[in-house]
Design an enzyme around this catalytic site. Sequence first.
Site, PDB file in Angstrom:
ATOM      1  N   ASP A 441       0.834  -1.321   0.050  1.00  0.00           N
ATOM      2  CA  ASP A 441       0.012  -0.051  -0.035  1.00  0.00           C
ATOM      3  C   ASP A 441       0.795   1.161  -0.118  1.00  0.00           C
ATOM      4  O   ASP A 441       1.830   1.130   0.510  1.00  0.00           O
ATOM      5  CB  ASP A 441      -0.951   0.079   1.304  1.00  0.00           C
ATOM      6  CG  ASP A 441      -2.338   0.931   0.928  1.00  0.00           C
ATOM      7  OD1 ASP A 441      -3.312   0.284   0.707  1.00  0.00           O
ATOM      8  OD2 ASP A 441      -2.045   2.194   1.038  1.00  0.00           O
ATOM      9  N   ASP A 461       5.013   2.517  -3.680  1.00  0.00           N
ATOM     10  CA  ASP A 461       3.943   3.082  -4.718  1.00  0.00           C
ATOM     11  C   ASP A 461       4.364   2.244  -6.015  1.00  0.00           C
ATOM     12  O   ASP A 461       5.501   1.888  -6.613  1.00  0.00           O
ATOM     13  CB  ASP A 461       4.984   4.612  -5.098  1.00  0.00           C
ATOM     14  CG  ASP A 461       4.221   5.299  -6.054  1.00  0.00           C
ATOM     15  OD1 ASP A 461       3.471   4.827  -6.847  1.00  0.00           O
ATOM     16  OD2 ASP A 461       4.608   6.438  -6.315  1.00  0.00           O
ATOM     17  N   VAL A 462       3.080   1.846  -6.206  1.00  0.00           N
ATOM     18  CA  VAL A 462       3.216   0.795  -7.560  1.00  0.00           C
ATOM     19  C   VAL A 462       3.468   1.403  -8.708  1.00  0.00           C
ATOM     20  O   VAL A 462       3.749   0.616  -9.895  1.00  0.00           O
ATOM     21  CB  VAL A 462       1.943   0.113  -7.587  1.00  0.00           C
ATOM     22  CG1 VAL A 462       1.432  -0.860  -6.428  1.00  0.00           C
ATOM     23  CG2 VAL A 462       0.760   1.013  -7.758  1.00  0.00           C
ATOM     24  N   ASN A 488      -5.348  -4.486  -6.779  1.00  0.00           N
ATOM     25  CA  ASN A 488      -6.320  -3.839  -6.379  1.00  0.00           C
ATOM     26  C   ASN A 488      -6.090  -2.282  -6.238  1.00  0.00           C
ATOM     27  O   ASN A 488      -7.214  -1.551  -6.578  1.00  0.00           O
ATOM     28  CB  ASN A 488      -6.976  -4.401  -5.132  1.00  0.00           C
ATOM     29  CG  ASN A 488      -7.720  -3.429  -4.060  1.00  0.00           C
ATOM     30  OD1 ASN A 488      -8.830  -3.389  -4.754  1.00  0.00           O
ATOM     31  ND2 ASN A 488      -7.482  -2.882  -3.258  1.00  0.00           N
ATOM     32  N   TYR A 555     -11.596   7.979 -14.644  1.00  0.00           N
ATOM     33  CA  TYR A 555     -11.469   6.683 -13.828  1.00  0.00           C
ATOM     34  C   TYR A 555     -11.961   5.415 -14.669  1.00  0.00           C
ATOM     35  O   TYR A 555     -11.443   4.303 -14.820  1.00  0.00           O
ATOM     36  CB  TYR A 555     -12.694   6.899 -12.565  1.00  0.00           C
ATOM     37  CG  TYR A 555     -12.695   5.625 -11.949  1.00  0.00           C
ATOM     38  CD1 TYR A 555     -11.450   5.426 -11.066  1.00  0.00           C
ATOM     39  CD2 TYR A 555     -13.803   4.614 -11.836  1.00  0.00           C
ATOM     40  CE1 TYR A 555     -11.535   4.233 -10.079  1.00  0.00           C
ATOM     41  CE2 TYR A 555     -13.799   3.681 -11.080  1.00  0.00           C
ATOM     42  CZ  TYR A 555     -12.697   3.361 -10.268  1.00  0.00           C
ATOM     43  OH  TYR A 555     -12.985   2.336  -9.269  1.00  0.00           O
ATOM     44  N   LYS A 559      -9.941   2.258 -15.890  1.00  0.00           N
ATOM     45  CA  LYS A 559     -10.306   0.862 -15.550  1.00  0.00           C
ATOM     46  C   LYS A 559     -10.575  -0.085 -16.843  1.00  0.00           C
ATOM     47  O   LYS A 559     -10.311  -1.297 -16.793  1.00  0.00           O
ATOM     48  CB  LYS A 559     -11.560   0.816 -14.771  1.00  0.00           C
ATOM     49  CG  LYS A 559     -11.304   1.343 -13.267  1.00  0.00           C
ATOM     50  CD  LYS A 559     -10.356   0.256 -12.647  1.00  0.00           C
ATOM     51  CE  LYS A 559     -10.437   0.795 -11.205  1.00  0.00           C
ATOM     52  NZ  LYS A 559      -9.415  -0.177 -10.233  1.00  0.00           N
ATOM     53  N   THR A 591     -15.767   0.791   2.601  1.00  0.00           N
ATOM     54  CA  THR A 591     -14.507   1.406   2.248  1.00  0.00           C
ATOM     55  C   THR A 591     -14.273   2.929   3.068  1.00  0.00           C
ATOM     56  O   THR A 591     -15.030   3.475   3.212  1.00  0.00           O
ATOM     57  CB  THR A 591     -13.966   1.337   0.787  1.00  0.00           C
ATOM     58  OG1 THR A 591     -14.951   2.348   0.088  1.00  0.00           O
ATOM     59  CG2 THR A 591     -14.205  -0.073   0.103  1.00  0.00           C
TER      60      THR A 591
END
Length: 658
Positions: A441, A461-462, A488, A555, A559, A591
Amino acid sequence: MENRWNDAESAAYAAPLAQRVYTSRLLGADPSLVLHGGGNTSVKHTAVDLMGRTHDVLYVKGSGSDLATIEEKHFSPVRMEPLLELATLETLSDPAMARELRRALMDPAAPDPSVEAILHALLPQRFVDHTHADAVVSLTNTPSGERWIREVYGDRVVVIPYVMPGFRLSRLCAEIFPRAAHAGTLGMILMNHGIFSFGETARESYDRMISLVGEAEDFLAARGAWNIPLDPAPLPVARRVGPSVAARRREISDAAGVPMLLALHDDDRTRAFARHPDIDRIAGQGPATPDHVIRTKRVPLLGGDVAAYTTDYHAYFEDNSVKVDADLTILDPAPRVVLDPEWGLATVGRSAKEAAIPRDIYARTVDIILRSEALEEWKALPPFDIFEVEYWDLEQAKLRKQGARPPLAGEVVLVTGAASGIGNACVAAFRAQGAAVVALDIAPGVETALVGPDVLGIACDVTDADAVGDAIERGVRRFGGIDMAVLNAGILLPSAPIASLDIDAWRRTQQVNVEGNVVLMRALHPFLTMAPRKGRVVVMASKNVPAPGPGMAAYSASKAALAQLARVAALEWAADGIRVNTLHPNAVFDTGIWTEEVLAKRAAAYGMTIEDYKTNNLLKVEVTSRTVAQLACTLCGPFFACTTGAQIPVDGGNDRVI
Ligand code: ZN
């Protein structure tokens, strides 16, 4: 040796059994005496049955409990009379002994008494303590073991030559002890196994254990055989060993027939030990005390030749199984301890907890071996003696007690966006199914929020390829590989119509939601190809892919690109057996971003109550992050073994999607 007896503490344990609990825990608190369920203790006392009759009873440690955490209920109350009768038999098979011990219990619901119950009963003193003290096994696992014991203790201990634990050991002690013991006898040394002490009070028996073991330690220290230095500067480990670790783990899992974790233990001492010039001889003999064999196997894998190890294991089974009068089935031939000159010590288990046990045992075995070498020469028991214990029905019963394994036992999943919401629910769902979890995360809190041997939280940080590579490396060193991934992590920035779209927000959204996942997939692919049960990826897309909404261009487009990326991955990776499936969740409100306040606002905007807003779907159900996580987990399981490239809505039913 530290004597941990404390008068104030012990005062809280007045009755004999309570005193027994107290000093048992003191023994259990010292890893140089016992480890992971090793050792046993007892007290002789009385108990009254339902009819008012008083019986002499041995309260002996029940099998399956640990001295460090033992409670009164973990002691099995066995009537003394049948125990002493059994000791007079010439022979008794261990399964028959176990049955007779159960028959002699005062309480049929008590745990199985220790296999040494008869031996405890034979010793005349009230309190009896037994450990596998490091110092004692260092002395006895040498060519002149008995001579060293005599030099240390004179005739204050009775010495018992090695025999298999259980009835044979009890029988031998019944013969030797009464002849050899005298008023000054303080304990008993079992060659290549451990030590007994005894006394009329819990304290007396405990004090004797500590002072006897302390004498052995001092004896070794006086001969320069206690603190043994090793090469202080072993070569540094390469920055990235992940691929070779994963390859080794795959071979070990294939040998075991089930996925296994392989945990590296990054410490200089075991690394230097693995490079010891005599490593083949000193590590290739056997454990320090026989019952370690069920956790460590007889010998470690030295280096990388798993195939040769399993061939040797088969030969060891063939050679020794013919010598026992029983129809034995070979256990899995995979190693539990690996000594690699580059990595040092690595250990194997079906779970992170299980892999930690051989680590604790072997880290101590290293010192035990080095001390025997410094004193004289390390000489473990011959293979047959170890074999007998490894294939002893009563030891195997201990392992069987662990019960059925959860479906994802021995496997590793990497989850991104793991600190909250669906990601966090995925961490919980996969752990519940037995998987070890590498939890990524961007929030640094992930490193401390998730605790347990089976989870590794890493702030990452992906979108940073280097950081992703480092995180995967850490995960692989900890668990041995990455078999599954739940992609995710994603961001949802404030929405705006295309005409007034902020281009930086657009770019940032594509960077995290699309590019971040490309970075991850690229870095994960080599590990997924090495997964023992083939790799699996679950991609978290969105209802916005099949049914976009106005004002959500950045967004929805991100996706959609991600979903397309997953489809291409399903095509490209099918040849490697890797399955890639996509979930389209919608309206998951439990969430972090959906506070009560935000919910109330959004519901009001649609003129709905919060309840109606939450269940605004065809099925009128609330979609929770837990539901999504369970489905992600199921997608990785056997029921979806024939499914890849699927896109599955998790939205309670949406007419635009259908
Ligand atoms: Zn023992």
